[in-house]
Design a protein around this motif. Structure first.
Motif, PDB file in Angstrom:
ATOM      1  N   SER A 205      21.241 -20.993 -36.582  1.00 49.02           N
ATOM      2  CA  SER A 205      20.193 -21.194 -37.584  1.00 49.02           C
ATOM      3  C   SER A 205      19.080 -19.949 -37.398  1.00 49.02           C
ATOM      4  O   SER A 205      18.098 -20.421 -38.496  1.00 49.02           O
ATOM      5  CB  SER A 205      19.641 -22.272 -36.767  1.00 49.02           C
ATOM      6  OG  SER A 205      18.402 -21.887 -35.950  1.00 49.02           O
ATOM      7  N   SER A 206      19.267 -18.625 -37.019  1.00 49.33           N
ATOM      8  CA  SER A 206      18.857 -17.760 -37.651  1.00 49.33           C
ATOM      9  C   SER A 206      19.145 -16.537 -37.255  1.00 49.33           C
ATOM     10  O   SER A 206      20.495 -16.766 -36.421  1.00 49.33           O
ATOM     11  CB  SER A 206      16.881 -17.721 -36.541  1.00 49.33           C
ATOM     12  OG  SER A 206      17.966 -17.780 -35.334  1.00 49.33           O
TER      13      SER A 206
ATOM     14  N   ASP B 244      11.090 -24.806 -35.521  1.00 51.17           N
ATOM     15  CA  ASP B 244      11.458 -23.937 -36.073  1.00 51.17           C
ATOM     16  C   ASP B 244      11.387 -24.281 -37.350  1.00 51.17           C
ATOM     17  O   ASP B 244      10.805 -25.203 -37.556  1.00 51.17           O
ATOM     18  CB  ASP B 244      12.971 -23.619 -35.144  1.00 51.17           C
ATOM     19  CG  ASP B 244      13.670 -24.732 -35.355  1.00 51.17           C
ATOM     20  OD1 ASP B 244      13.674 -25.631 -36.679  1.00 51.17           O
ATOM     21  OD2 ASP B 244      14.417 -24.639 -34.768  1.00 51.17           O
ATOM     22  N   GLU B 245      12.339 -23.164 -37.852  1.00 47.85           N
ATOM     23  CA  GLU B 245      11.975 -22.495 -39.068  1.00 47.85           C
ATOM     24  C   GLU B 245      12.546 -24.290 -39.572  1.00 47.85           C
ATOM     25  O   GLU B 245      12.537 -24.615 -40.784  1.00 47.85           O
ATOM     26  CB  GLU B 245      12.542 -22.026 -39.143  1.00 47.85           C
ATOM     27  CG  GLU B 245      12.493 -21.147 -41.370  1.00 47.85           C
ATOM     28  CD  GLU B 245      13.373 -19.893 -41.875  1.00 47.85           C
ATOM     29  OE1 GLU B 245      13.004 -19.461 -42.561  1.00 47.85           O
ATOM     30  OE2 GLU B 245      13.720 -19.171 -40.904  1.00 47.85           O
TER      31      GLU B 245
ATOM     32  N   PRO C 213      16.143 -22.620 -44.715  1.00 43.53           N
ATOM     33  CA  PRO C 213      16.472 -21.159 -44.113  1.00 43.53           C
ATOM     34  C   PRO C 213      17.732 -21.271 -44.522  1.00 43.53           C
ATOM     35  O   PRO C 213      18.341 -21.772 -44.842  1.00 43.53           O
ATOM     36  CB  PRO C 213      16.233 -21.781 -42.341  1.00 43.53           C
ATOM     37  CG  PRO C 213      16.468 -23.008 -42.890  1.00 43.53           C
ATOM     38  CD  PRO C 213      15.844 -24.096 -44.082  1.00 43.53           C
TER      39      PRO C 213
END
Length: 194
Positions: free
Chosen positions: A151-152, A18-19, A178
């Motif tokens: 986290s997003s 993931d990012e 991020p």
């Protein structure tokens, strides 16, 4: 495969590309190696200072740490040393993340959702939300609020639907990292059976 292996496998499969993971450790092969080692330390630490909840045949894993006595730490000093050996120069990113999240962590007693991992094969099917609802019902019964860092934007929306709210301002990780969203959920009132 042992229970620990299933948990670590799910954590790696869910998070290793993931990012946030790419920001921590850009090289994929090194990242997967670091993540296997890191999660291999996180799981037993959480079992000692919180709880690891496995559901959906091992395809969903929640890592909770107790924040009843102040902000919890995901690793002890020995774990930090071992992670530094694994991560090498990328350890600086782990430190930056840890310092930023520690500075924003609430002091009020709570349960801290350090991670919830859903295997890619069942992501976006409702498995993660269903598993998390069960854990939140337990904390509600104990009268404990919950805290996490989404986290997003996508995961933030899920947490909003589950009763979390934004607290403070989003945390933007350095070096074009991020954005993390600190979120809090008060314990819901649980009616006593009549």
């Amino acid at each position: 495969m042992s229970g620990d292996d299933v948990r670590i496998r799910t954590l790696v499969r869910a998070f290793a590309d993931d990012e946030f993971a790419r920001w921590l450790v850009p090289d994929q092969q090194h990242r997967h190696e670091v993540y296997r080692g890191w999660f291999g330390m996180v799981v037993p630490r959480a079992e000692q200072h919180g709880e690891v909840i496995v559901g959906a045949d091992g395809l969903a894993v929640q890592v909770w740490l107790s924040g009843r006595d102040g902000p919890p730490s995901i690793l002890d000093e020995e774990g930090d040393r071992r992670l530094a050996e694994l991560a090498g120069p990328r350890m600086e990113r782990f430190r930056e993340f840890g310092e930023l999240t520690a500075a924003n962590h609430p002091a009020e007693p709570h349960q801290y959702l350090a991670m919830i991992a859903v295997d890619p094969s069942v992501q976006s099917t409702g498995v993660g939300g269903a598993e998390l609802r069960r854990a939140l019902q337990r904390w509600d019964a104990e009268g404990l609020p919950s805290y996490l860092e989404a986290s997003s934007a996508r995961s933030r929306n899920l947490y909003l639907r589950l009763g979390f709210r934004d607290i403070g301002t989003p945390m933007v990780l350095p070096h074009d990292g991020p954005t993390m969203y600190p979120m809090w959920r008060d314990a819901a009132q649980v009616s006593a059976p009549t």
